[in-house]
Design an enzyme around this catalytic site. Structure first.
Site, mmCIF file in Angstrom:
data_model
loop_
_atom_site.group_PDB
_atom_site.id
_atom_site.type_symbol
_atom_site.label_atom_id
_atom_site.label_comp_id
_atom_site.label_asym_id
_atom_site.label_seq_id
_atom_site.Cartn_x
_atom_site.Cartn_y
_atom_site.Cartn_z
ATOM 1 N N ASP A 59 0.829 -1.204 0.000
ATOM 2 C CA ASP A 59 0.000 0.000 0.000
ATOM 3 C C ASP A 59 0.867 1.260 0.000
ATOM 4 O OD1 ASP A 59 -2.736 1.144 0.402
ATOM 5 O OD2 ASP A 59 -1.796 1.943 2.212
ATOM 6 N N GLU A 62 13.899 -13.866 0.833
ATOM 7 C CA GLU A 62 14.303 -14.888 1.812
ATOM 8 C C GLU A 62 13.431 -16.133 1.651
ATOM 9 O OE1 GLU A 62 13.940 -13.079 5.682
ATOM 10 O OE2 GLU A 62 15.297 -11.429 5.156
#
Ligand code: GLC
Ligand code: CA
Length: 537
Positions: free
Chosen positions: A207, A261
């Site tokens: 956002d 990751e």
């Protein structure tokens, strides 16, 4: 000019179709008039039938709902009105079991003013989180420190008695902006990402990505010479000190490192920028946002020249390895079927699902839903409440509940929903459109199936063939497979010379007719007609 032929081994977020699901308005299962997670799980078959690859779900965090979930109080818990964390885990499992991906909204730029971080930060000037938000002393007259405005109208500065200082809020005062120049803030928000990624979330729609950093010198924004009365007040100033600061890309690359990751994840980033600035967010070596939103089909006029030039500008601006995206609607803007009219909305659907770039489909656009009618006493949107009456400004009109069937509350709920249903819900609903071989829903299903079946449409290169006389045409090519797409943006017939389409056969039209017709060197397009031609392969 031909652009970036892609390989078949593309990840899901490049080859797939993303569906923007709005939880408040998807399905209510407990009769409170608001959609919930159980409702999403109960209605997943709709998305399977549509053929989409990934869901981006708007927020379901704990929130006072001042901005309908974009005011987060707890980033790692689910709001009671939506359900529980266990239900969220169930949703992740259900979505994955159906071969789809689940992305959630991540709101890094601000929190709710009820968030424990803010409650602590506002309590004094020297608490451990004193520097987690954007605090400034008053100007010499005691007023706000500079001319920065809220996107929802009025000053962007709110007064805090305890600190004798103002806090900055790009949106509501109840949505204080975090200080992303403080490494502790970045660290805490990165951990929020890890929490969800470890639970199996496939990525985020980030956002307000372009708002993450503000001018470190707190300089005023300059006046906007193009401001016209009747526009939202935020447009009075150019937002150069409060949005799209060049170094924001470094923050975005930091988000990407966290994402990476975990295998096979992706992020979409919210921004409203021209092609050049938008493309900066891919990162210098495509190590930033996977899909910075391309909002041009919402911002620009729907004209053949404009879209043709847009495709070429976009393709030329994309950094190596970057992948485009296209979008006609979202929860913040009027619906495409109302902006362009129902007939052109079908042409738009053909564009969205045959263009080179990930299509992001807004909930309800697959039904051709038009803007809802929301009487003043039922307005929910804080943006509209703070600046009432501006044209196309009330975001509620795009957020009305999904009409599932022709029953009283459209199969959405057993009570009057939080926002009014679309007025034509007795006829424009999922059940009715499923039964209609020419409906907007059928068109979307057929287009998505065609895109999935043909690498040229999903991941092929694009060449613009025509952008004049109301006709937009382009070729998609992958290996020996070639498609030509021609769209008539006028309400009158058009004839276009299209030699690359010669010898091809019509695979699909916006009217779901003319299938199998063979194509010569000129193509006759009916009013508001779009055709997809299989040329070779
Ligand atoms: C984004 C959201 C919008 C929200 C705002 C503040 O623009 O799409 O709905 O109000 O951010 O979080
Ligand atoms: Ca509910």
């Amino acid at each position: 000019m031909q652009f970036h032929p892609a390989s078949l081994a593309e990840p899901w977020w490049k080859r797939g179709v993303v569906y923007n699901l709005y939880p408040c308005s998807y399905m209510d299962t407990n009769g409170d008039g608001w959609g919930d997670i159980a409702g999403i799980r109960a209605r997943l078959d709709h998305l399977v039938g549509l053929g989409i690859d990934a869901i981006w779900m708007s927020p379901v965090y704990v929130s006072p709902m001042k901005d309908f979930g974009y005011d987060v109080v707890d980033h790692t818990a689910v709001g009671a009105q939506f359900g529980t964390l266990a239900e969220m885990d169930g949703l992740i499992a259900d979505v994955h079991a159906r071969g789809m991906k689940l992305m959630i909204d991540f709101v890094p730029n601000h929190t709710s003013d009820q968030h424990p971080w803010f409650l602590e930060s506002r309590s004094s000037r020297d608490n451990p989180r004193a520097d987690w938000y954007l605090w400034r002393d008053p100007a010499s007259d005691g007023g706000p420190p500079n001319n920065w405005r809220s996107l929802f109208g009025g000053s962007a500065w709110a007064w805090c008695e305890e600190r004798g200082q103002y806090w900055y809020h790009a949106f509501l005062a109840e949505q204080p902006d975090l200080n992303w120049r403080n490494p502790a803030v970045a660290h805490a928000q990165h951990d929020v990402m890890r929490f969800w990624l470890a639970r199996g979330i496939d990525g985020f729609r980030v956002d307000a990505m372009w708002h993450l950093l503000k001018d470190p010198h707190w300089r005023d924004n300059p006046p906007n010479p193009d401001f016209r009365p009747g526009e939202p007040a935020i447009r009075q100033f150019l937002q150069i000190r409060t949005a799209d600061l060049p170094e924001t890309v470094e923050v975005v690359c930091g988000l990407r490192r966290v994402l990476d990751e975990f295998p096979d994840r992706a992020m979409i980033g919210e921004l409203y920028l021209d092609y050049d600035r938008m493309c900066a967010y891919y990162g210098p070596t495509s190590d930033g946002c996977n899909l910075p939103f391309n909002q041009h089909l919402i911002m620009d006029p729907w004209r053949a020249e404009v879209v043709a030039r847009g495709i070429e500008t976009y393709e030329a601006a994309l950094p190596a390895g970057a992948w485009p995206n296209w979008i006609f609607g979202n929860p913040d803007n009027p619906r495409v079927a109302s902006r362009l009219g129902p007939a052109q909305a079908r042409v738009a659907a053909v564009f969205l699902l045959t263009a080179r770039g990930t299509p992001i489909l807004w909930q309800g656009d697959e039904l051709g839903l038009e803007n809802g009618v929301v009487p003043p006493e039922r307005v929910r949107d804080p943006q509209e409440k703070r600046e009432p009456g501006l044209v196309d400004h009330n975001r509620d009109i795009a957020r009305t509940p999904m009409p599932w069937d022709g029953s009283r509350f459209a199969g959405f709920s057993t009570v009057e929903p939080w926002l009014p249903l679309t007025e034509d819900h007795a006829t424009v609903n999922v059940a009715a459109e499923e039964a209609d071989p020419r409906s907007m829903l059928t068109l979307h299903r057929r287009l998505i199936a065609l895109r999935r079946a043909h690498p040229a449409l999903a991941i092929g290169a694009v060449t613009v063939l025509c952008g004049a006389n109301d006709v937009l045409a382009f070729e998609r090519r992958h290996g020996t497979e070639v498609f030509v797409v021609a769209l008539n943006l006028a309400h009158a017939p058009r004839t276009v010379a299209l030699p690359p389409a010669a010898g091809g056969r019509i695979a699909l039209t916006s009217g779901l007719d003319r299938g199998g017709e063979s194509v010569g060197e000129t193509l006759c397009l009916g009013p508001d007609e779009a055709v997809v031609i299989a040329v070779a392969g």
